[in-house]
Motif scaffolding. Structure first.
Motif, short mmCIF file in Angstrom:
data_model
loop_
_atom_site.label_atom_id
_atom_site.label_comp_id
_atom_site.label_asym_id
_atom_site.label_seq_id
_atom_site.Cartn_x
_atom_site.Cartn_y
_atom_site.Cartn_z
N ILE A 83 0.53 18.80 16.44
CA ILE A 83 0.16 18.59 15.04
C ILE A 83 -0.51 17.23 14.91
CG2 ILE A 83 1.02 18.44 12.66
CD1 ILE A 83 3.57 19.94 13.85
N LEU A 84 -1.75 17.24 14.49
CA LEU A 84 -2.49 15.99 14.30
C LEU A 84 -2.55 15.67 12.81
CD1 LEU A 84 -4.33 13.71 15.45
CD2 LEU A 84 -6.25 15.29 15.24
N GLU A 85 -2.06 14.48 12.45
CA GLU A 85 -2.07 14.07 11.04
C GLU A 85 -3.02 12.89 10.88
OE1 GLU A 85 2.32 15.06 9.41
OE2 GLU A 85 2.18 13.41 10.83
N LEU A 86 -3.99 13.05 10.00
CA LEU A 86 -4.99 11.99 9.80
C LEU A 86 -4.90 11.43 8.38
CD1 LEU A 86 -8.14 13.68 11.41
CD2 LEU A 86 -6.52 12.12 12.47
N SER A 87 -4.87 10.11 8.28
CA SER A 87 -5.01 9.44 6.98
C SER A 87 -6.11 8.41 7.16
CB SER A 87 -3.71 8.75 6.58
OG SER A 87 -2.64 9.66 6.65
N LEU A 88 -7.30 8.92 7.35
CA LEU A 88 -8.43 8.03 7.64
C LEU A 88 -9.31 7.90 6.40
CD1 LEU A 88 -9.41 9.48 11.12
CD2 LEU A 88 -8.28 7.30 10.68
N PRO A 94 -0.69 -0.44 16.73
CA PRO A 94 -0.74 -0.84 15.32
C PRO A 94 -2.18 -0.90 14.81
CG PRO A 94 -0.22 -2.74 16.70
CD PRO A 94 -0.33 -1.55 17.61
N GLY A 95 -2.35 -0.66 13.52
CA GLY A 95 -3.70 -0.70 12.96
C GLY A 95 -4.20 -2.12 12.76
N ILE A 127 -2.46 4.26 15.72
CA ILE A 127 -2.32 5.54 16.42
C ILE A 127 -0.88 5.67 16.91
CG2 ILE A 127 -3.08 6.94 18.38
CD1 ILE A 127 -5.76 5.58 18.33
N GLN A 128 -0.24 6.77 16.54
CA GLN A 128 1.13 7.04 16.99
C GLN A 128 1.15 8.43 17.61
OE1 GLN A 128 3.48 4.69 16.61
NE2 GLN A 128 2.20 3.37 15.33
N THR A 129 1.73 8.53 18.81
CA THR A 129 1.91 9.87 19.38
C THR A 129 3.39 10.06 19.71
OG1 THR A 129 1.67 9.21 21.70
CG2 THR A 129 -0.36 9.70 20.50
N LEU A 183 -2.99 9.27 12.89
CA LEU A 183 -3.97 8.19 12.83
C LEU A 183 -4.06 7.75 11.37
CD1 LEU A 183 -4.95 9.65 15.51
CD2 LEU A 183 -7.21 8.80 14.92
N CYS A 184 -4.03 6.45 11.13
CA CYS A 184 -3.96 5.98 9.77
C CYS A 184 -4.79 4.70 9.60
CB CYS A 184 -2.49 5.71 9.46
SG CYS A 184 -2.18 5.43 7.74
N GLY A 185 -5.71 4.70 8.64
CA GLY A 185 -6.48 3.49 8.34
C GLY A 185 -7.98 3.71 8.40
N ASP A 186 -8.72 2.62 8.55
CA ASP A 186 -10.18 2.68 8.69
C ASP A 186 -10.53 2.64 10.17
OD1 ASP A 186 -10.47 2.64 5.99
OD2 ASP A 186 -10.86 0.49 5.85
N SER A 187 -11.69 3.19 10.50
CA SER A 187 -12.07 3.20 11.91
C SER A 187 -13.47 2.65 12.14
CB SER A 187 -11.95 4.62 12.48
OG SER A 187 -12.18 4.59 13.86
N TYR A 188 -13.50 1.38 12.50
CA TYR A 188 -14.77 0.70 12.83
C TYR A 188 -14.65 -0.03 14.16
CZ TYR A 188 -16.57 1.24 8.09
OH TYR A 188 -17.03 1.75 6.93
N PRO A 189 -14.21 0.64 15.22
CA PRO A 189 -14.06 -0.10 16.47
C PRO A 189 -15.42 -0.50 17.03
CG PRO A 189 -13.68 2.23 16.83
CD PRO A 189 -13.91 2.06 15.37
N GLU A 190 -15.44 -1.60 17.78
CA GLU A 190 -16.71 -2.02 18.39
C GLU A 190 -17.18 -1.00 19.41
OE1 GLU A 190 -17.23 -5.92 20.04
OE2 GLU A 190 -16.39 -6.80 18.22
#
Lengths: 126, 270
Positions: free
Chosen positions: A58-63, A7-8, A15-17, A26-33
């Protein structure tokens, strides 16, 4: 291989595979430590999939917002997909963006520069 | 090289010639020739090995170079994409900041910003106690009637025009904000009561002389009432705002389209 259902959070994308359909999203913002630690399982999954499965990926991005180390990890991921593509595997990418964030489309185009596999930047219909 | 081969052929010929068998130099020449051939073979081997080393080193250098080029390219792209993200964030930040401090309709500062600014000006007052600070509250007269008669779009158009006139007619160090629906707040630093009165009276005249256009093209006139107050000390600021508010109420009560309190000896000079 075990599918990923992550879950985001406010700082990391969901991330869902799905091994059956070959879809990864992949969906959302990406600021991992630690971007390497965060993306490593996904990169492993994708490399495992293209090595074992005969079906297309098929890779789907909503970043939306991505920090610099996440950009680096995405570039590595796209490099892996590019290698798979050159080896004859069917891989493709769709990058969705919202109408109110047109600038994200320009960034997706920047990512696309070195990719010869199908890479589409699509405005999400609201 | 060709000379050497010719010489070798000549020597082999001489050594094989039966006429020279048993000659004292025949044996020595034969041994020398063998040593010469050995050395030549060794030289060839060394050359071959050296060539292979050089080839391997060259390949290694090339692969380093390719890897370096690839990483440089990736780094350049990374920087470019990262910079663009930062630009997006910066623009977004600017937009949010603008939204948090400005009234979207009139473009004036909003109430939240004016409250903060009031606080900042109060701190400044503490440092410059010799200077007077004035606040003005101004309200459009019968604004509800404008909305009821001409519709809210026309009401909005009037608010926008009033805001524009305010901005055009205040001094550059004065601060103007939308305080409520049709109410405006002016902060006038380093301004005496007499000067504040002149600022208000000028605005009152400008607003009442302006022709406003409704959304259907109809023209209308509006007036405004003004209340102001001045103070010298931080602790009086809150009180001064209350004073300006009750002065505004007074201006409304005593007929509207006026500035309250009136400074009698200033009236003649305007």
């Amino acid at each position: 291989m075990q599918d990923i259902h992550l879950p985001g959070t406010t700082s990391t994308p969901s991330i869902q595979t799905d091994w059956q359909s070959g879809r990864v999203s992949l969906c959302g913002d990406s600021y991992p430590e630690d971007a390497f630690e965060f993306f490593e399982p996904l990169l492993n999954w994708i490399n495992g999939y293209v090595a074992i499965s005969e079906s297309p990926l098929i890779l789907e991005l909503s970043l939306l917002y991505i920090n610099t180390s996440s950009i680096r990890m995405l570039m590595d991921l796209f490099d892996d997909m590019e290698s798979a593509h050159r080896a004859g595997k069917k891989v493709s990418l769709i990058w969705y963006y919202d109408a109110e964030n047109e600038r994200v489309a320009e960034l997706a185009e920047e990512f696309r520069e070195d990719c010869t596999f199908p890479f589409v930047v699509l405005k999400r219909q609201s | 090289m060709a000379d050497m081969q010719e010489l070798e052929v000549d020597i082999d010929g001489l050594l094989a010639d039966p006429a020279w068998q048993g000659h004292p130099l025949h044996h020595a020449l034969g041994v020398l020739m063998e040593r010469h051939r050995d050395l030549l073979r060794q030289l060839e081997r060394i050359t071959h090995i050296a060539d292979r080393y050089q080839g391997a080193e060259h390949e290694r250098g090339m692969s380093y170079c390719q890897r370096y080029e690839k990483q440089l390219h990736q780094l350049e792209r990374l920087l470019r994409i990262s910079d663009r993200y930062q630009q997006i964030m910066r623009r977004q930040h600017e937009e949010l900041r603008q939204q948090s401090t400005h009234d979207p309709l009139t473009g004036l500062y909003n109430r939240r910003y004016m409250q903060r600014r009031l606080h900042e000006e109060a701190l400044k007052l503490g440092r410059h106690q010799d200077q007077l600070f004035s606040v003005v509250l101004a309200d459009i007269d019968h604004f509800k009637a404008v909305n009821d008669t001409f519709g809210h779009n026309t009401g909005d158009a009037v608010l926008m025009e009033v805001a524009r006139r305010f901005v055009l007619n205040i001094r550059k160090y004065d601060v103007c904000g939308r305080w409520g629906g049709e109410e405006f707040l002016l902060l006038l630093p380093s301004t005496t009561e007499a000067q504040a009165y002149r600022v208000c009276e000028n605005l009152r005249r400008v607003i009442s002389e302006t022709q406003y256009r409704g959304t259907d093209g109809q023209s209308l006139a509006v007036s405004m009432s003004f209340g102001y107050g001045s103070c010298r000390a931080v602790e009086d600021l809150e009180n001064t705002l209350k004073k300006a508010d009750s002065a505004l109420y007074d201006a409304k009560r005593t007929g509207r389209n006026r500035v309250s309190p009136v400074i009698e000896d200033e009236v003649g000079t305007i």
